[in-house]
Write a protein that holds these residues in place. Structure first.
Motif, PDB file in Angstrom:
ATOM      1  N   VAL A  62       0.841  -1.076   0.284  1.00 29.68           N
ATOM      2  CA  VAL A  62       0.016   0.037   0.047  1.00 29.68           C
ATOM      3  C   VAL A  62       0.822   1.353  -0.170  1.00 29.68           C
ATOM      4  N   MET A  63       2.124   1.004   0.265  1.00 28.80           N
ATOM      5  CA  MET A  63       3.156   2.223   0.266  1.00 28.80           C
ATOM      6  C   MET A  63       3.285   2.953  -1.437  1.00 28.80           C
ATOM      7  N   LEU A  64       3.083   1.735  -2.309  1.00 32.19           N
ATOM      8  CA  LEU A  64       3.182   2.200  -3.542  1.00 32.19           C
ATOM      9  C   LEU A  64       2.024   3.152  -4.215  1.00 32.19           C
ATOM     10  N   PRO A  65       0.745   2.870  -3.919  1.00 31.76           N
ATOM     11  CA  PRO A  65      -0.166   3.884  -4.364  1.00 31.76           C
ATOM     12  C   PRO A  65      -0.165   5.361  -3.526  1.00 31.76           C
ATOM     13  N   ALA A  66       0.124   5.032  -2.247  1.00 33.86           N
ATOM     14  CA  ALA A  66       0.323   6.187  -1.492  1.00 33.86           C
ATOM     15  C   ALA A  66       1.346   7.329  -2.211  1.00 33.86           C
ATOM     16  N   ALA A  67       2.545   6.529  -2.212  1.00 34.68           N
ATOM     17  CA  ALA A  67       3.501   7.442  -3.101  1.00 34.68           C
ATOM     18  C   ALA A  67       3.128   8.072  -4.334  1.00 34.68           C
ATOM     19  N   ALA A  68       2.230   7.301  -5.108  1.00 32.77           N
ATOM     20  CA  ALA A  68       1.815   7.692  -6.285  1.00 32.77           C
ATOM     21  C   ALA A  68       0.936   9.172  -6.328  1.00 32.77           C
ATOM     22  N   VAL A  69       0.394   9.076  -4.801  1.00 34.67           N
ATOM     23  CA  VAL A  69      -0.867  10.012  -4.967  1.00 34.67           C
ATOM     24  C   VAL A  69      -0.209  11.274  -3.916  1.00 34.67           C
ATOM     25  N   MET A  82      -2.362  -1.899   7.792  1.00 36.59           N
ATOM     26  CA  MET A  82      -2.715  -3.157   7.268  1.00 36.59           C
ATOM     27  C   MET A  82      -2.958  -4.334   8.361  1.00 36.59           C
ATOM     28  N   ARG A  83      -3.121  -4.005   9.572  1.00 38.46           N
ATOM     29  CA  ARG A  83      -3.038  -4.636  10.999  1.00 38.46           C
ATOM     30  C   ARG A  83      -4.447  -5.452  10.944  1.00 38.46           C
ATOM     31  N   LEU A 141      -6.575  -2.189  -2.067  1.00 35.32           N
ATOM     32  CA  LEU A 141      -5.980  -2.430  -0.898  1.00 35.32           C
ATOM     33  C   LEU A 141      -5.749  -1.043  -0.271  1.00 35.32           C
ATOM     34  N   TYR A 142      -5.106  -0.062  -1.034  1.00 34.20           N
ATOM     35  CA  TYR A 142      -5.090   1.342  -0.553  1.00 34.20           C
ATOM     36  C   TYR A 142      -6.195   2.071  -0.265  1.00 34.20           C
ATOM     37  N   GLY A 143      -7.028   1.828  -1.368  1.00 39.24           N
ATOM     38  CA  GLY A 143      -8.375   2.561  -1.193  1.00 39.24           C
ATOM     39  C   GLY A 143      -9.171   2.188  -0.002  1.00 39.24           C
ATOM     40  N   HIS A 144      -9.248   0.652   0.048  1.00 40.32           N
ATOM     41  CA  HIS A 144     -10.131   0.158   1.226  1.00 40.32           C
ATOM     42  C   HIS A 144      -9.516   0.213   2.474  1.00 40.32           C
TER      43      HIS A 144
END
Length: 152
Positions: A62-69, A82-83, A141-144
């Motif tokens: 989820v770090m990848l989409p977070a970095a992209a935005v 993601m716990r 995964l990032y969005g949810h």
């Protein structure tokens, strides 16, 4: 990697002590029970460790989409967000793996009947599909889990 190294050392030691060959071309009936069990242990431990590593990578992905935005965060924050998703990650990995295996059957059959051009085209198409599926999974995964969006 550590489990694979331990199994490799055990296999080499057995090979030296018992003077047996564990090459892939050796017939199974030529192997002793101990060598067969060690080889099986290596395969099973490699699958378990690989599955665990892939699950951890999926949780941190989820770090990848977070970095992209533009709202990047580190591995510790990704694992924190993601716990309690272990069951979801296991099912997701199992389903994606099963789907990739099933979708690989035509490629294997094309190689088996020596239709190499068709096999390469199918392999390219499967890799393209799996790449975009992976991107879709990461953004979902990032969005949810990070943004709290509902899955519809």
């Amino acid at each position: 990697m550590i489990a694979a190294l331990v199994v490799f050392v055990a296999v080499v030691a057995l090979n030296t002590i018992l003077d047996i060959s564990l090459t892939p071309f050796t017939a199974l009936e030529g192997l002793s029970l101990v060598a067969t069990l060690v080889a099986l242990l290596g395969v099973v431990s490699g699958m378990i460790v690989g599955f665990w590593i892939y699950a951890m990578m999926l949780r941190m992905s989820v770090m990848l989409p977070a970095a992209a935005v533009g709202s990047g965060f580190g591995p510790r924050q990704a694992l924190g967000r993601m716990r309690r998703t272990s069951g979801t990650m296991v099912m997701l990995l199992l389903l994606m793996s099963l789907m990739a295996i099933v979708m690989s059957v035509p490629i294997i059959l094309a190689y088996a009947v020596e239709l190499f051009l068709l096999a390469n085209v199918l392999e390219f198409a499967l890799n393209w599909f799996l790449t975009f599926l992976g991107i879709s999974v990461l953004t979902t995964l990032y969005g949810h889990y990070v943004k709290g969006r509902a899955l519809n």
